[in-house]
Write a protein that holds these residues in place. Structure first.
Motif, PDB file in Angstrom:
ATOM      1  N   THR A 104       0.860  -1.189   0.000  1.00 38.79           N
ATOM      2  CA  THR A 104       0.000   0.000   0.000  1.00 38.79           C
ATOM      3  C   THR A 104       0.894   1.237   0.000  1.00 38.79           C
ATOM      4  OG1 THR A 104      -0.106  -0.078   2.423  1.00 38.79           O
ATOM      5  CG2 THR A 104      -1.925  -1.112   1.206  1.00 38.79           C
ATOM      6  N   SER A 105       0.304   2.370  -0.313  1.00 34.87           N
ATOM      7  CA  SER A 105       1.055   3.626  -0.320  1.00 34.87           C
ATOM      8  C   SER A 105       0.183   4.738   0.241  1.00 34.87           C
ATOM      9  CB  SER A 105       1.503   3.976  -1.749  1.00 34.87           C
ATOM     10  OG  SER A 105       0.389   4.127  -2.606  1.00 34.87           O
ATOM     11  N   ASP A 106       0.820   5.821   0.635  1.00 34.75           N
ATOM     12  CA  ASP A 106       0.058   6.936   1.207  1.00 34.75           C
ATOM     13  C   ASP A 106      -0.665   7.731   0.131  1.00 34.75           C
ATOM     14  OD1 ASP A 106       2.612   7.933   0.304  1.00 34.75           O
ATOM     15  OD2 ASP A 106       2.125   9.809   1.310  1.00 34.75           O
ATOM     16  N   VAL A 107      -0.146   7.676  -1.111  1.00 37.52           N
ATOM     17  CA  VAL A 107      -0.801   8.369  -2.228  1.00 37.52           C
ATOM     18  C   VAL A 107      -0.915   7.427  -3.425  1.00 37.52           C
ATOM     19  CG1 VAL A 107      -0.087  10.688  -1.539  1.00 37.52           C
ATOM     20  CG2 VAL A 107       1.401   9.339  -3.012  1.00 37.52           C
ATOM     21  N   ARG A 108      -1.982   7.577  -4.174  1.00 42.92           N
ATOM     22  CA  ARG A 108      -2.171   6.740  -5.369  1.00 42.92           C
ATOM     23  C   ARG A 108      -1.188   7.121  -6.454  1.00 42.92           C
ATOM     24  NH1 ARG A 108      -2.106   4.976  -9.676  1.00 42.92           N
ATOM     25  NH2 ARG A 108      -3.694   3.824 -10.860  1.00 42.92           N
ATOM     26  N   GLY A 109      -0.914   8.406  -6.597  1.00 51.03           N
ATOM     27  CA  GLY A 109       0.016   8.850  -7.629  1.00 51.03           C
ATOM     28  C   GLY A 109      -0.669   8.978  -8.975  1.00 51.03           C
ATOM     29  N   ASN A 110       0.122   9.339  -9.971  1.00 49.02           N
ATOM     30  CA  ASN A 110      -0.420   9.624 -11.299  1.00 49.02           C
ATOM     31  C   ASN A 110      -0.230   8.487 -12.292  1.00 49.02           C
ATOM     32  OD1 ASN A 110       2.355   9.885 -11.292  1.00 49.02           O
ATOM     33  ND2 ASN A 110       2.375  11.479 -12.868  1.00 49.02           N
ATOM     34  N   LEU A 111       0.560   7.469 -11.957  1.00 46.30           N
ATOM     35  CA  LEU A 111       0.858   6.399 -12.911  1.00 46.30           C
ATOM     36  C   LEU A 111       0.287   5.081 -12.400  1.00 46.30           C
ATOM     37  CD1 LEU A 111       4.531   7.468 -13.723  1.00 46.30           C
ATOM     38  CD2 LEU A 111       2.432   8.048 -14.973  1.00 46.30           C
ATOM     39  N   GLY A 112       1.089   4.007 -12.399  1.00 45.44           N
ATOM     40  CA  GLY A 112       0.600   2.725 -11.937  1.00 45.44           C
ATOM     41  C   GLY A 112       0.373   2.719 -10.427  1.00 45.44           C
ATOM     42  N   PRO A 113      -0.461   1.772  -9.924  1.00 49.24           N
ATOM     43  CA  PRO A 113      -0.643   1.652  -8.476  1.00 49.24           C
ATOM     44  C   PRO A 113       0.630   1.163  -7.806  1.00 49.24           C
ATOM     45  CG  PRO A 113      -1.660  -0.198  -9.605  1.00 49.24           C
ATOM     46  CD  PRO A 113      -1.212   0.744 -10.673  1.00 49.24           C
ATOM     47  N   ALA A 114       0.659   1.227  -6.493  1.00 47.50           N
ATOM     48  CA  ALA A 114       1.863   0.825  -5.758  1.00 47.50           C
ATOM     49  C   ALA A 114       2.261  -0.617  -6.042  1.00 47.50           C
ATOM     50  CB  ALA A 114       1.646   1.034  -4.257  1.00 47.50           C
ATOM     51  N   SER A 115       1.296  -1.462  -6.366  1.00 45.26           N
ATOM     52  CA  SER A 115       1.569  -2.886  -6.587  1.00 45.26           C
ATOM     53  C   SER A 115       2.509  -3.144  -7.759  1.00 45.26           C
ATOM     54  CB  SER A 115       0.257  -3.644  -6.803  1.00 45.26           C
ATOM     55  OG  SER A 115      -0.452  -3.107  -7.912  1.00 45.26           O
ATOM     56  N   VAL A 116       2.639  -2.189  -8.684  1.00 41.06           N
ATOM     57  CA  VAL A 116       3.495  -2.432  -9.855  1.00 41.06           C
ATOM     58  C   VAL A 116       4.963  -2.546  -9.462  1.00 41.06           C
ATOM     59  CG1 VAL A 116       1.887  -1.266 -11.417  1.00 41.06           C
ATOM     60  CG2 VAL A 116       3.787   0.025 -10.408  1.00 41.06           C
ATOM     61  N   VAL A 117       5.359  -1.985  -8.326  1.00 46.67           N
ATOM     62  CA  VAL A 117       6.781  -2.022  -7.955  1.00 46.67           C
ATOM     63  C   VAL A 117       7.203  -3.415  -7.491  1.00 46.67           C
ATOM     64  CG1 VAL A 117       6.694   0.410  -7.304  1.00 46.67           C
ATOM     65  CG2 VAL A 117       6.484  -1.347  -5.530  1.00 46.67           C
ATOM     66  N   LEU A 118       6.243  -4.301  -7.244  1.00 51.63           N
ATOM     67  CA  LEU A 118       6.575  -5.672  -6.874  1.00 51.63           C
ATOM     68  C   LEU A 118       6.727  -6.571  -8.091  1.00 51.63           C
ATOM     69  CD1 LEU A 118       4.270  -6.210  -3.759  1.00 51.63           C
ATOM     70  CD2 LEU A 118       6.639  -5.409  -3.844  1.00 51.63           C
ATOM     71  N   ASN A 119       6.407  -6.033  -9.282  1.00 45.67           N
ATOM     72  CA  ASN A 119       6.591  -6.783 -10.528  1.00 45.67           C
ATOM     73  C   ASN A 119       7.990  -6.540 -11.083  1.00 45.67           C
ATOM     74  OD1 ASN A 119       3.885  -7.573 -10.359  1.00 45.67           O
ATOM     75  ND2 ASN A 119       3.200  -5.740 -11.458  1.00 45.67           N
ATOM     76  N   GLU A 120       8.338  -7.322 -12.093  1.00 46.73           N
ATOM     77  CA  GLU A 120       9.627  -7.156 -12.757  1.00 46.73           C
ATOM     78  C   GLU A 120       9.494  -6.379 -14.066  1.00 46.73           C
ATOM     79  OE1 GLU A 120      12.694  -8.063 -11.460  1.00 46.73           O
ATOM     80  OE2 GLU A 120      11.378  -8.293  -9.722  1.00 46.73           O
ATOM     81  N   ASN A 121       8.281  -5.950 -14.406  1.00 46.16           N
ATOM     82  CA  ASN A 121       8.067  -5.240 -15.665  1.00 46.16           C
ATOM     83  C   ASN A 121       8.594  -3.814 -15.569  1.00 46.16           C
ATOM     84  OD1 ASN A 121       6.660  -7.515 -16.579  1.00 46.16           O
ATOM     85  ND2 ASN A 121       4.720  -6.760 -15.750  1.00 46.16           N
ATOM     86  N   VAL A 122       9.428  -3.433 -16.522  1.00 48.57           N
ATOM     87  CA  VAL A 122       9.981  -2.069 -16.547  1.00 48.57           C
ATOM     88  C   VAL A 122       9.967  -1.522 -17.974  1.00 48.57           C
ATOM     89  CG1 VAL A 122      11.425  -2.355 -14.496  1.00 48.57           C
ATOM     90  CG2 VAL A 122      12.325  -3.034 -16.722  1.00 48.57           C
ATOM     91  N   GLU A 123       8.976  -1.936 -18.757  1.00 42.11           N
ATOM     92  CA  GLU A 123       8.939  -1.556 -20.170  1.00 42.11           C
ATOM     93  C   GLU A 123       8.068  -0.331 -20.418  1.00 42.11           C
ATOM     94  OE1 GLU A 123       7.674  -4.983 -22.281  1.00 42.11           O
ATOM     95  OE2 GLU A 123       9.431  -6.188 -21.773  1.00 42.11           O
ATOM     96  N   ASP A 124       6.879  -0.316 -19.826  1.00 37.16           N
ATOM     97  CA  ASP A 124       5.947   0.776 -20.067  1.00 37.16           C
ATOM     98  C   ASP A 124       6.243   1.940 -19.132  1.00 37.16           C
ATOM     99  OD1 ASP A 124       3.573   2.465 -20.075  1.00 37.16           O
ATOM    100  OD2 ASP A 124       2.603   0.846 -21.198  1.00 37.16           O
TER     101      ASP A 124
END
Length: 249
Positions: A104-124
């Motif tokens: 979880t994160s304190d802010v949603r942000g403007n791009l992907g949700p916080a869960s994307v940082v647990l993936n290995e995808n770094v293309e988009d």
């Protein structure tokens, strides 16, 4: 009398020299009978370490050291054994990629949700990273931000890898929630990290061996959070990947 004394000391001196010669000859025979310390022999001994259940007490184990007759080989082996054991038996591994791990994160942000940082995808560039920014201008959301990871089990934390986008932060700390006090305590800091840079990636990494963590008497944590005090650029801090390293104890 002087002749007798001289003769006596001459005999004693000869016996002493003969004894020294005999000791020297015995040592040479023993030394030359030893096999040379080859790279293959050292590699063989390192391979034998993999079958050893515990990395400790290598210097006291008669089955691994005392059977080596050569003092030189014993010295080499006793030096490399603890280091090799630490590498082979190190329990530190990635623990933030489990199916039960949540973030979880304190802010949603403007791009992907916080869960994307647990993936290995770094293309988009837009969907594969999280950013503490309100919109696509990338301007930062004011204040301190955090990403909190529930590891689903209690782990001793031994490392972290933060794969930042160019909008990185040099002002962060990884904290863990103490089970007994329920307080957040610092585990790893930016000052401990090594830095690797490539196009669109700035990686901060801290990696300790399990032996270092155990010797520091660090508690185990289930909840950890990355605190980002402030960005180091004009943009909101942005992360591609977040790896938490640890081991069960």
């Amino acid at each position: 009398n002087k002749r007798k004394m001289c003769k006596k000391w001459t005999i004693i001196l000869c016996m002493f020299l003969f004894l020294l010669f005999f000791m020297f000859l015995s040592y040479r025979i023993t030394f030359l009978s030893e096999p040379p310390v080859s790279a293959g022999l050292v590699a063989q001994k390192l391979h034998e370490l993999q079958a050893t259940p515990e990395p400790s007490n290598f210097n006291e184990n008669p089955t691994t050291i005392n059977h080596l007759k050569s003092p030189l080989l014993r010295e080499i082996y006793s030096t490399i054994a603890p280091v090799a054991a630490s590498i082979i038996h190190d329990k530190c591994k990635l623990v933030s990629n489990g199916s039960k791990v949540t973030i979880t994160s304190d802010v949603r942000g403007n791009l992907g949700p916080a869960s994307v940082v647990l993936n290995e995808n770094v293309e988009d560039w837009l969907s594969d990273r999280w950013q503490a920014a309100p919109d696509l201008t990338g301007r930062p959301i004011p204040g301190i931000h955090w990403l909190q990871v529930d590891l689903a089990e209690n782990f001793l934390i031994c490392g972290i890898l933060i794969d930042w986008e160019d909008a990185y932060s040099d002002h962060w700390v990884l904290e863990g929630k103490d089970l007994s006090s329920q307080l957040w305590v610092p585990i790893l800091r930016r000052e401990d990290a090594t830095v690797l840079k490539s196009k669109k990636h700035i990686i901060h990494e801290v990696k300790h061996s399990s032996n270092q963590v155990l010797s520091s008497s660090s508690p185990a944590f289930r909840l950890v959070r990355l605190i980002i005090m402030r960005p180091s650029t004009q943009w909101g801090s942005s992360i591609w990947r977040l790896h938490i390293m640890g081991f069960l104890h």
